[in-house]
Motif scaffolding. Structure first.
Motif, PDB file in Angstrom:
ATOM      1  N   LYS A  22       0.846  -1.156   0.107  1.00  0.00           N
ATOM      2  CA  LYS A  22      -0.022   0.115   0.039  1.00  0.00           C
ATOM      3  C   LYS A  22       0.927   1.133   0.310  1.00  0.00           C
ATOM      4  CE  LYS A  22      -3.346   2.697   0.515  1.00  0.00           C
ATOM      5  NZ  LYS A  22      -4.433   3.264  -0.633  1.00  0.00           N
ATOM      6  N   ILE A  23       1.681   1.344   0.860  1.00  0.00           N
ATOM      7  CA  ILE A  23       2.739   2.585   0.815  1.00  0.00           C
ATOM      8  C   ILE A  23       3.538   2.639  -0.418  1.00  0.00           C
ATOM      9  CG2 ILE A  23       4.784   3.385   1.994  1.00  0.00           C
ATOM     10  CD1 ILE A  23       3.950   2.035   4.660  1.00  0.00           C
ATOM     11  N   GLY A  24       3.720   1.517  -0.921  1.00  0.00           N
ATOM     12  CA  GLY A  24       4.705   1.777  -2.103  1.00  0.00           C
ATOM     13  C   GLY A  24       3.767   1.988  -3.555  1.00  0.00           C
ATOM     14  N   CYS A  25       2.567   1.546  -3.463  1.00  0.00           N
ATOM     15  CA  CYS A  25       1.577   1.736  -4.645  1.00  0.00           C
ATOM     16  C   CYS A  25       0.646   3.087  -4.417  1.00  0.00           C
ATOM     17  CB  CYS A  25       0.762   0.500  -5.011  1.00  0.00           C
ATOM     18  SG  CYS A  25       1.725  -0.920  -5.580  1.00  0.00           S
ATOM     19  N   ALA A  26       0.517   3.598  -3.166  1.00  0.00           N
ATOM     20  CA  ALA A  26      -0.363   4.702  -2.901  1.00  0.00           C
ATOM     21  C   ALA A  26      -0.286   5.884  -3.909  1.00  0.00           C
ATOM     22  CB  ALA A  26      -0.520   4.746  -1.732  1.00  0.00           C
ATOM     23  N   ASP A  27       0.899   6.489  -4.331  1.00  0.00           N
ATOM     24  CA  ASP A  27       1.086   7.548  -4.929  1.00  0.00           C
ATOM     25  C   ASP A  27       0.449   7.576  -5.997  1.00  0.00           C
ATOM     26  OD1 ASP A  27       1.982  10.043  -5.998  1.00  0.00           O
ATOM     27  OD2 ASP A  27       4.254   9.654  -5.665  1.00  0.00           O
ATOM     28  N   SER A  28      -0.869   8.508  -6.065  1.00  0.00           N
ATOM     29  CA  SER A  28      -1.653   8.676  -7.277  1.00  0.00           C
ATOM     30  C   SER A  28      -1.178   9.444  -8.418  1.00  0.00           C
ATOM     31  CB  SER A  28      -2.715   9.417  -6.886  1.00  0.00           C
ATOM     32  OG  SER A  28      -2.800  10.618  -6.633  1.00  0.00           O
ATOM     33  N   ARG A  29       0.148   9.993  -8.074  1.00  0.00           N
ATOM     34  CA  ARG A  29       0.901  10.565  -9.319  1.00  0.00           C
ATOM     35  C   ARG A  29       1.691   9.504 -10.040  1.00  0.00           C
ATOM     36  NH1 ARG A  29       3.955  14.793  -5.216  1.00  0.00           N
ATOM     37  NH2 ARG A  29       4.166  12.837  -4.616  1.00  0.00           N
ATOM     38  N   ASP A  30       2.210   8.456  -9.564  1.00  0.00           N
ATOM     39  CA  ASP A  30       2.705   7.465 -10.283  1.00  0.00           C
ATOM     40  C   ASP A  30       2.024   6.368 -10.926  1.00  0.00           C
ATOM     41  OD1 ASP A  30       4.485   5.647 -11.265  1.00  0.00           O
ATOM     42  OD2 ASP A  30       5.738   5.180  -9.162  1.00  0.00           O
ATOM     43  N   PHE A 222      12.756   5.629  -8.396  1.00  0.00           N
ATOM     44  CA  PHE A 222      13.457   6.350  -7.414  1.00  0.00           C
ATOM     45  C   PHE A 222      13.774   5.317  -6.263  1.00  0.00           C
ATOM     46  CE2 PHE A 222      10.979   9.428  -9.829  1.00  0.00           C
ATOM     47  CZ  PHE A 222      12.029  10.282 -10.147  1.00  0.00           C
ATOM     48  N   PRO A 223      15.020   5.105  -6.061  1.00  0.00           N
ATOM     49  CA  PRO A 223      15.220   3.954  -4.857  1.00  0.00           C
ATOM     50  C   PRO A 223      14.554   4.226  -3.618  1.00  0.00           C
ATOM     51  CG  PRO A 223      17.284   4.739  -6.010  1.00  0.00           C
ATOM     52  CD  PRO A 223      16.212   5.413  -6.516  1.00  0.00           C
ATOM     53  N   LYS A 224      14.215   5.403  -3.096  1.00  0.00           N
ATOM     54  CA  LYS A 224      13.581   5.691  -2.066  1.00  0.00           C
ATOM     55  C   LYS A 224      12.325   5.336  -2.125  1.00  0.00           C
ATOM     56  CE  LYS A 224      12.846   9.295   1.482  1.00  0.00           C
ATOM     57  NZ  LYS A 224      12.785  10.824   1.848  1.00  0.00           N
ATOM     58  N   LYS A 225      11.500   5.507  -3.301  1.00  0.00           N
ATOM     59  CA  LYS A 225      10.333   4.957  -3.412  1.00  0.00           C
ATOM     60  C   LYS A 225       9.886   3.624  -3.561  1.00  0.00           C
ATOM     61  CE  LYS A 225       8.368   9.593  -5.109  1.00  0.00           C
ATOM     62  NZ  LYS A 225       7.511  10.166  -6.048  1.00  0.00           N
ATOM     63  N   GLU A 226      11.078   2.944  -3.873  1.00  0.00           N
ATOM     64  CA  GLU A 226      11.073   1.506  -4.290  1.00  0.00           C
ATOM     65  C   GLU A 226      11.286   0.843  -2.904  1.00  0.00           C
ATOM     66  OE1 GLU A 226      10.080   0.529  -7.490  1.00  0.00           O
ATOM     67  OE2 GLU A 226       9.798   2.615  -7.554  1.00  0.00           O
ATOM     68  N   VAL A 227      11.776   1.132  -2.061  1.00  0.00           N
ATOM     69  CA  VAL A 227      12.181   0.232  -0.810  1.00  0.00           C
ATOM     70  C   VAL A 227      10.815  -0.296  -0.162  1.00  0.00           C
ATOM     71  CG1 VAL A 227      12.963   0.423   1.683  1.00  0.00           C
ATOM     72  CG2 VAL A 227      14.220   1.689  -0.361  1.00  0.00           C
ATOM     73  N   PRO A 228       9.823   0.475   0.150  1.00  0.00           N
ATOM     74  CA  PRO A 228       8.438  -0.154   0.768  1.00  0.00           C
ATOM     75  C   PRO A 228       8.002  -1.383  -0.501  1.00  0.00           C
ATOM     76  CG  PRO A 228       8.106   2.193   0.571  1.00  0.00           C
ATOM     77  CD  PRO A 228       9.421   1.972  -0.280  1.00  0.00           C
ATOM     78  N   LYS A 229       8.283  -1.015  -1.761  1.00  0.00           N
ATOM     79  CA  LYS A 229       7.728  -2.195  -2.571  1.00  0.00           C
ATOM     80  C   LYS A 229       8.563  -3.386  -2.497  1.00  0.00           C
ATOM     81  CE  LYS A 229       6.208   0.850  -6.307  1.00  0.00           C
ATOM     82  NZ  LYS A 229       6.918   2.189  -5.964  1.00  0.00           N
TER      83      LYS A 229
END
Length: 302
Positions: A22-30, A222-229
Motif C-alpha cells: 500500500k505504501i509503495g503503490c499509493a502515490d496517485s501521481r505514479d 526512484f530508490p527511496k520510493k522503491e524500498v517499501p515495494k
C-alpha cells in the motif's frame, strides 16, 4: 496441524505485505506504481527461486512450470489488479474485499463436490457476502463532505469511485479461482516445484514490466520510493512459501484458505495504526461482518 501453522504464518506475512505494498503503490501521481510493484515482487521471488534451485533438491522442470502456468496466471493477474486498486481506496476497505477470495474458493469447492461444510460455515459465507455488499454500498453512498472529514488526518486522500470497489472485487474473483485451481494442481505436483514455478513466472512478468516502464514508457525508478515495494515483496514471498504448504493438505483446503484470508483483519489494524486510516461506522460494521465470516469459516471444524 502443519497446515494450520503454515496458514498462520501466511496470514501474518501477507498482512505486512499488504501494508508495505500500500505504501509503495499509493502515490496517485505514479501511474506505473503497480507495474513497479510487480517488478519488485518478481525480483524477490526470482532470488528465492534461484536459492531453491541451487541449494535444495527440488525436482523442477519446465514442464512443471507449464503445468502450473494457469495457476500462476490467475494469481499474478489478481495481484497486479490489486496493486492498481491500492491507488484508489483505503487498505482497510480493499483488503477485506480482496481476501474474501478464500471464502469464495470454499464455495467453489462445495459446488464442485470437493468439500461439505456444516451449518455454521454456511452462515459464515453469508456474513462475508453481506459484508462485501455492505462495504460497496457504504463506500458509494457516503457523503463527500463526510468522506473528506474522516480522511483529514489520513496519510492518503480518496474520492468516490466505482473503480475503487470494482478492482478489489475482480481481485477476489481471480484469486479464488487461483486458490481452487491450486488445490487441484498440487495433488499432482510437488509443493516446492510448484512454488518455484510460480516464482520464476513472476520473475518473467517482473522483467517484462520493468522493460515496459523503463524503456517504453520512459518512466524513472526512484530508490527511496522503491524500498517499501521490496519490503512488501519480501513478505509476499514468505507468505507464498507458507501458503503453498498450507493448501497442499487438500483435506483441510476448505479451512486453510479462509484462515489465510483472515489476514485482512491484521491489514485493517495496520492501516489504522500506520496509515492513519479512519472509516465510518458503516465501514467498520461491514468489515466486522466480513472478518467474522472469514474467521468462522476457517476455525470451525465441524
Amino acid at each position: 496441524m502443519k497446515w494450520f501453522v503454515f496458514s498462520i504464518v501466511a496470514l501474518l506475512c501477507w498482512s505486512f505485505s499488504d501494508l508495505f505494498s500500500k505504501i509503495g503503490c499509493a502515490d496517485s501521481r505514479d501511474k506505473h506504481s503497480a507495474l513497479k510493484m510487480v517488478t519488485a515482487v518478481g525480483v524477490v521471488m526470482g532470488l528465492h527461486a534461484a536459492y531453491t534451485l541451487i541449494f535444495t533438491d527440488v525436482e523442477f522442470s519446465f514442464r512443471t512450470m507449464l503445468t502450473y502456468l494457469p495457476v500462476s496466471f490467475l494469481y499474478i493477474s489478481s495481484m497486479t489488479i490489486g496493486y492498481v486498486g491500492l491507488r484508489f481506496i483505503e487498505l482497510s476497505i480493499s483488503s477485506p474485499i480482496c481476501n474474501s477470495s478464500g471464502t469464495l474458493a470454499s464455495i467453489i469447492s462445495i459446488i464442485t463436490g470437493m468439500a461439505v461444510l456444516v451449518k455454521a460455515q454456511y452462515i459464515a459465507i453469508a456474513l462475508v457476502a453481506v459484508g462485501i455488499v455492505g462495504l460497496s454500498i457504504a463506500e458509494m453512498t457516503e457523503d463527500d463532505d463526510l468522506r473528506a472529514a474522516r480522511q483529514s488526518k489520513s496519510n492518503y486522500k480518496y474520492t468516490k469511485s466505482v473503480l475503487a470497489i470494482l478492482l478489489p472485487v475482480i481481485y477476489c474473483l481471480l484469486d479464488a479461482l487461483g486458490s481452487f485451481a491450486d488445490s487441484l494442481v498440487l495433488e499432482k505436483l510437488d509443493e516446492d516445484a510448484a512454488n518455484t514455478s510460480y516464482e520464476l513466472t513472476f520473475l518473467i512478468c517482473g522483467i517484462l514490466c520493468f522493460i515496459y516502464v523503463k524503456f517504453i514508457k520512459k518512466d524513472k525508478f526512484f530508490p527511496k520510493k522503491e524500498v517499501p515495494k521490496y519490503v512488501g515483496a519480501a513478505f509476499e514471498t514468505a507468505g507464498q512459501f507458507a501458503y503453498i504448504y498450507a493448501i497442499a493438505d487438500s483435506e483441510h483446503f476448505a479451512l486453510s484458505a479462509p484462515i489465510i484470508s483472515a489476514y485482512c483483519a491484521a491489514s485493517v489494524l495496520w492501516g489504522r495504526i500506520f496509515l492513519k486510516e479512519k472509516l465510518s461506522w458503516k465501514h467498520y460494521l461491514c468489515i466486522l461482518l466480513t472478518v467474522a465470516g472469514i474467521v468462522i469459516m476457517g476455525v470451525y471444524d465441524g
